[in-house]
Write a protein that holds these residues in place. Structure first.
Motif, PDB file in Angstrom:
ATOM      1  N   SER A   1      33.602  38.641  36.260  1.00  0.00           N
ATOM      2  CA  SER A   1      32.444  38.912  35.419  1.00  0.00           C
ATOM      3  C   SER A   1      32.133  40.407  35.454  1.00  0.00           C
ATOM      4  CB  SER A   1      31.229  38.108  35.892  1.00  0.00           C
ATOM      5  OG  SER A   1      30.124  38.311  35.023  1.00  0.00           O
ATOM      6  N   PRO A   2      32.817  41.213  34.620  1.00  0.00           N
ATOM      7  CA  PRO A   2      32.601  42.662  34.639  1.00  0.00           C
ATOM      8  C   PRO A   2      31.287  43.062  33.966  1.00  0.00           C
ATOM      9  CG  PRO A   2      34.251  42.080  32.997  1.00  0.00           C
ATOM     10  CD  PRO A   2      33.897  40.814  33.696  1.00  0.00           C
ATOM     11  N   TRP A   3      30.562  43.962  34.600  1.00  0.00           N
ATOM     12  CA  TRP A   3      29.293  44.475  34.083  1.00  0.00           C
ATOM     13  C   TRP A   3      29.335  45.999  34.090  1.00  0.00           C
ATOM     14  CZ3 TRP A   3      25.611  41.148  32.205  1.00  0.00           C
ATOM     15  CH2 TRP A   3      25.786  39.799  32.520  1.00  0.00           C
ATOM     16  N   GLU A   4      29.266  46.601  32.917  1.00  0.00           N
ATOM     17  CA  GLU A   4      29.267  48.053  32.798  1.00  0.00           C
ATOM     18  C   GLU A   4      27.843  48.574  32.956  1.00  0.00           C
ATOM     19  OE1 GLU A   4      31.119  49.457  29.289  1.00  0.00           O
ATOM     20  OE2 GLU A   4      33.070  48.532  29.719  1.00  0.00           O
ATOM     21  N   LEU A   5      27.583  49.235  34.076  1.00  0.00           N
ATOM     22  CA  LEU A   5      26.255  49.793  34.301  1.00  0.00           C
ATOM     23  C   LEU A   5      26.027  51.010  33.416  1.00  0.00           C
ATOM     24  CD1 LEU A   5      25.913  49.478  38.170  1.00  0.00           C
ATOM     25  CD2 LEU A   5      25.399  47.803  36.381  1.00  0.00           C
ATOM     26  N   ASN A   6      27.091  51.790  33.203  1.00  0.00           N
ATOM     27  CA  ASN A   6      27.069  52.912  32.266  1.00  0.00           C
ATOM     28  C   ASN A   6      28.510  53.199  31.869  1.00  0.00           C
ATOM     29  OD1 ASN A   6      28.183  54.574  34.382  1.00  0.00           O
ATOM     30  ND2 ASN A   6      26.100  54.847  35.183  1.00  0.00           N
ATOM     31  N   SER A   7      28.762  54.326  31.245  1.00  0.00           N
ATOM     32  CA  SER A   7      30.104  54.640  30.765  1.00  0.00           C
ATOM     33  C   SER A   7      31.090  54.889  31.891  1.00  0.00           C
ATOM     34  CB  SER A   7      30.063  55.862  29.839  1.00  0.00           C
ATOM     35  OG  SER A   7      29.569  57.001  30.543  1.00  0.00           O
ATOM     36  N   GLN A   8      30.612  55.068  33.113  1.00  0.00           N
ATOM     37  CA  GLN A   8      31.490  55.403  34.235  1.00  0.00           C
ATOM     38  C   GLN A   8      31.585  54.316  35.292  1.00  0.00           C
ATOM     39  OE1 GLN A   8      29.581  59.300  35.196  1.00  0.00           O
ATOM     40  NE2 GLN A   8      31.652  60.121  35.013  1.00  0.00           N
ATOM     41  N   ILE A   9      30.540  53.518  35.481  1.00  0.00           N
ATOM     42  CA  ILE A   9      30.487  52.569  36.597  1.00  0.00           C
ATOM     43  C   ILE A   9      30.538  51.131  36.088  1.00  0.00           C
ATOM     44  CG2 ILE A   9      29.146  51.748  38.557  1.00  0.00           C
ATOM     45  CD1 ILE A   9      27.884  54.509  38.733  1.00  0.00           C
ATOM     46  N   THR A  10      31.450  50.346  36.664  1.00  0.00           N
ATOM     47  CA  THR A  10      31.565  48.922  36.356  1.00  0.00           C
ATOM     48  C   THR A  10      31.562  48.122  37.653  1.00  0.00           C
ATOM     49  OG1 THR A  10      32.881  49.367  34.369  1.00  0.00           O
ATOM     50  CG2 THR A  10      32.963  47.138  35.260  1.00  0.00           C
ATOM     51  N   LEU A  11      30.733  47.104  37.706  1.00  0.00           N
ATOM     52  CA  LEU A  11      30.701  46.177  38.834  1.00  0.00           C
ATOM     53  C   LEU A  11      31.278  44.836  38.376  1.00  0.00           C
ATOM     54  CD1 LEU A  11      27.171  46.840  40.393  1.00  0.00           C
ATOM     55  CD2 LEU A  11      29.372  47.817  41.076  1.00  0.00           C
ATOM     56  N   THR A  12      32.164  44.268  39.202  1.00  0.00           N
ATOM     57  CA  THR A  12      32.821  43.023  38.819  1.00  0.00           C
ATOM     58  C   THR A  12      32.789  42.016  39.962  1.00  0.00           C
ATOM     59  OG1 THR A  12      34.338  44.271  37.394  1.00  0.00           O
ATOM     60  CG2 THR A  12      34.932  41.993  37.891  1.00  0.00           C
ATOM     61  N   PRO A  13      31.833  41.111  39.969  1.00  0.00           N
ATOM     62  CA  PRO A  13      31.910  39.987  40.913  1.00  0.00           C
ATOM     63  C   PRO A  13      32.989  39.012  40.454  1.00  0.00           C
ATOM     64  CG  PRO A  13      29.999  39.746  39.498  1.00  0.00           C
ATOM     65  CD  PRO A  13      30.603  41.085  39.161  1.00  0.00           C
ATOM     66  N   TYR A  14      33.595  38.314  41.406  1.00  0.00           N
ATOM     67  CA  TYR A  14      34.648  37.362  41.057  1.00  0.00           C
ATOM     68  C   TYR A  14      34.668  36.211  42.050  1.00  0.00           C
ATOM     69  CZ  TYR A  14      37.513  38.805  45.013  1.00  0.00           C
ATOM     70  OH  TYR A  14      37.973  39.034  46.297  1.00  0.00           O
TER      71      TYR A  14
ATOM     72  N   VAL B   1      39.304  29.463  49.090  1.00  0.00           N
ATOM     73  CA  VAL B   1      38.387  29.970  48.070  1.00  0.00           C
ATOM     74  C   VAL B   1      38.014  31.390  48.452  1.00  0.00           C
ATOM     75  CG1 VAL B   1      36.080  29.775  47.053  1.00  0.00           C
ATOM     76  CG2 VAL B   1      37.471  27.727  47.414  1.00  0.00           C
ATOM     77  N   GLN B   2      38.000  32.284  47.472  1.00  0.00           N
ATOM     78  CA  GLN B   2      37.670  33.680  47.770  1.00  0.00           C
ATOM     79  C   GLN B   2      36.668  34.192  46.740  1.00  0.00           C
ATOM     80  OE1 GLN B   2      40.771  36.349  49.198  1.00  0.00           O
ATOM     81  NE2 GLN B   2      40.169  37.862  47.657  1.00  0.00           N
ATOM     82  N   PHE B   3      35.746  35.016  47.207  1.00  0.00           N
ATOM     83  CA  PHE B   3      34.805  35.649  46.296  1.00  0.00           C
ATOM     84  C   PHE B   3      34.540  37.063  46.771  1.00  0.00           C
ATOM     85  CE2 PHE B   3      32.376  33.388  49.509  1.00  0.00           C
ATOM     86  CZ  PHE B   3      31.448  34.322  49.929  1.00  0.00           C
ATOM     87  N   GLY B   4      34.062  37.901  45.878  1.00  0.00           N
ATOM     88  CA  GLY B   4      33.816  39.281  46.265  1.00  0.00           C
ATOM     89  C   GLY B   4      33.246  40.097  45.133  1.00  0.00           C
ATOM     90  N   LEU B   5      33.181  41.392  45.375  1.00  0.00           N
ATOM     91  CA  LEU B   5      32.628  42.337  44.410  1.00  0.00           C
ATOM     92  C   LEU B   5      33.516  43.567  44.361  1.00  0.00           C
ATOM     93  CD1 LEU B   5      30.271  43.207  42.525  1.00  0.00           C
ATOM     94  CD2 LEU B   5      29.217  44.256  44.557  1.00  0.00           C
ATOM     95  N   GLU B   6      33.885  43.980  43.146  1.00  0.00           N
ATOM     96  CA  GLU B   6      34.646  45.205  42.930  1.00  0.00           C
ATOM     97  C   GLU B   6      33.767  46.219  42.212  1.00  0.00           C
ATOM     98  OE1 GLU B   6      38.059  44.140  40.705  1.00  0.00           O
ATOM     99  OE2 GLU B   6      38.790  42.706  42.195  1.00  0.00           O
ATOM    100  N   ALA B   7      33.893  47.475  42.583  1.00  0.00           N
ATOM    101  CA  ALA B   7      33.156  48.555  41.934  1.00  0.00           C
ATOM    102  C   ALA B   7      34.143  49.622  41.486  1.00  0.00           C
ATOM    103  CB  ALA B   7      32.128  49.159  42.890  1.00  0.00           C
ATOM    104  N   ASP B   8      34.061  50.014  40.206  1.00  0.00           N
ATOM    105  CA  ASP B   8      34.961  51.016  39.643  1.00  0.00           C
ATOM    106  C   ASP B   8      34.138  52.199  39.129  1.00  0.00           C
ATOM    107  OD1 ASP B   8      37.005  49.096  39.979  1.00  0.00           O
ATOM    108  OD2 ASP B   8      36.472  48.212  38.044  1.00  0.00           O
ATOM    109  N   TYR B   9      34.620  53.398  39.432  1.00  0.00           N
ATOM    110  CA  TYR B   9      33.964  54.613  38.952  1.00  0.00           C
ATOM    111  C   TYR B   9      34.980  55.447  38.195  1.00  0.00           C
ATOM    112  CZ  TYR B   9      31.571  59.108  38.872  1.00  0.00           C
ATOM    113  OH  TYR B   9      30.995  60.282  38.459  1.00  0.00           O
ATOM    114  N   GLN B  10      34.775  55.604  36.880  1.00  0.00           N
ATOM    115  CA  GLN B  10      35.675  56.373  36.025  1.00  0.00           C
ATOM    116  C   GLN B  10      35.279  57.841  36.120  1.00  0.00           C
ATOM    117  OE1 GLN B  10      38.023  54.557  34.012  1.00  0.00           O
ATOM    118  NE2 GLN B  10      39.028  56.544  33.760  1.00  0.00           N
ATOM    119  N   PHE B  11      35.975  58.577  36.999  1.00  0.00           N
ATOM    120  CA  PHE B  11      35.625  59.975  37.229  1.00  0.00           C
ATOM    121  C   PHE B  11      35.989  60.834  36.027  1.00  0.00           C
ATOM    122  CE2 PHE B  11      36.531  64.240  38.913  1.00  0.00           C
ATOM    123  CZ  PHE B  11      35.333  64.494  39.560  1.00  0.00           C
ATOM    124  N   SER B  12      37.144  60.552  35.413  1.00  0.00           N
ATOM    125  CA  SER B  12      37.584  61.255  34.216  1.00  0.00           C
ATOM    126  C   SER B  12      38.513  60.332  33.441  1.00  0.00           C
ATOM    127  CB  SER B  12      38.303  62.561  34.579  1.00  0.00           C
ATOM    128  OG  SER B  12      39.533  62.285  35.240  1.00  0.00           O
TER     129      SER B  12
END
Length: 254
Positions: free
Chosen positions: A166-179, A199-210
């Motif tokens: 379930s990806p959620w774009e907080l802004n143009s650079q940061i995306t949080l994805t629980p799964y 069973v596995q669950f977690g949270l991924e955080a991505d930061y688009q620096f450029s």
């Protein structure tokens, strides 16, 4: 891609959730800067570290974590990649190399088919061949189901994973994805039991620096189910079989 980039005595495919996500991030970062034509190849380099080496709900190392370097090239939906991993506290090195092809079945549905060769070096020497596939539906931005399949020739078994992101774009650079995902083992990780593995669950955080550079991190927790429990009982292993681990990655597109 499926660098899910995770045997004979491990029987893994760096198949956690993190590697496939990092690979896709790399190519996404590379495309805006490089895709001048539909036929121009793109390349990516990923550096990854995790504090434990967890695949199929199992810790593959006696202690410590593992670092990975991944080089990949994509051209016309075909990806070629090479992976090297080295443990940071024990004697273990792994090399993987493979090919993966993406099929665009529909506007919202993609499937992948691939093969990889795995080589393991440590206290024991081993190798394996794996054939893998996946299918993903992206019709809803916030709900992305996927199914992945891996067959190992040495083990003569296969592993199936059902996942929802379930990806959620907080802004143009940061995306949080629980799964959340569930794995089913059929002679891939253990021979004594076929069925629910973990069973596995977690949270991924991505930061688009450029356009070409992305940072990512994850925290994951795996809950052991019957396959892992039966294997642990047969091996005389006691105690908590659940696993919690984390990692981070840097991805460059060229």
């Amino acid at each position: 891609m499926t660098f899910d980039f995770c045997t004979v005595y491990r029987k893994h495919f760096v198949t956690g959730v993190f590697f496939p996500a990092i690979a896709m991030i790399s190519f996404a970062a590379a495309m805006p800067a490089l895709a001048e034509t539909d036929t121009q190849p793109t390349a990516a380099l990923d550096l990854v570290w995790e504090n434990h080496y967890i695949t199929e709900g199992r810790n593959n190392l006696d202690k410590g974590g593992i670092a990975w370097a991944v080089a990949s090239v994509e051209h016309n939906d075909m990806v070629a990649y090479a992976v090297v991993g080295r443990a940071d506290q024990v004697n273990y090195t792994e090399w993987n190399a493979g090919l993966e092809y993406t099929l665009h079945l529909d506007y919202d549905i993609e499937a992948t088919l691939g093969y990889q060769r795995l080589e393991f070096y440590g206290d024991e020497r081993a190798s394996d061949n794996e054939f893998f596939s996946s299918i993903t539906y992206s019709g809803l931005n916030w709900f992305v189901p996927a199914v992945s399949y891996t067959y190992a020739t040495e083990a003569s078994g296969y592993f199936v994973t059902l996942s929802v992101y379930s990806p959620w774009e907080l802004n143009s650079q940061i995306t949080l994805t629980p799964y959340v995902s569930q794995g089913f083992d059929f002679g891939y990780s253990s021979e004594a039991h076929d069925g629910a593995n973990h069973v596995q669950f977690g949270l991924e955080a991505d930061y688009q620096f450029s356009d070409n550079l992305t940072f990512a991190a994850h925290m994951s927790h795996s809950i052991a189910l019957e396959d892992i429990k039966q294997q642990a009982s047969a091996d005389g292993v006691q105690g908590n079989l659940d696993e919690t681990y984390a990692g981070f990655a840097i991805s460059w597109g060229f």
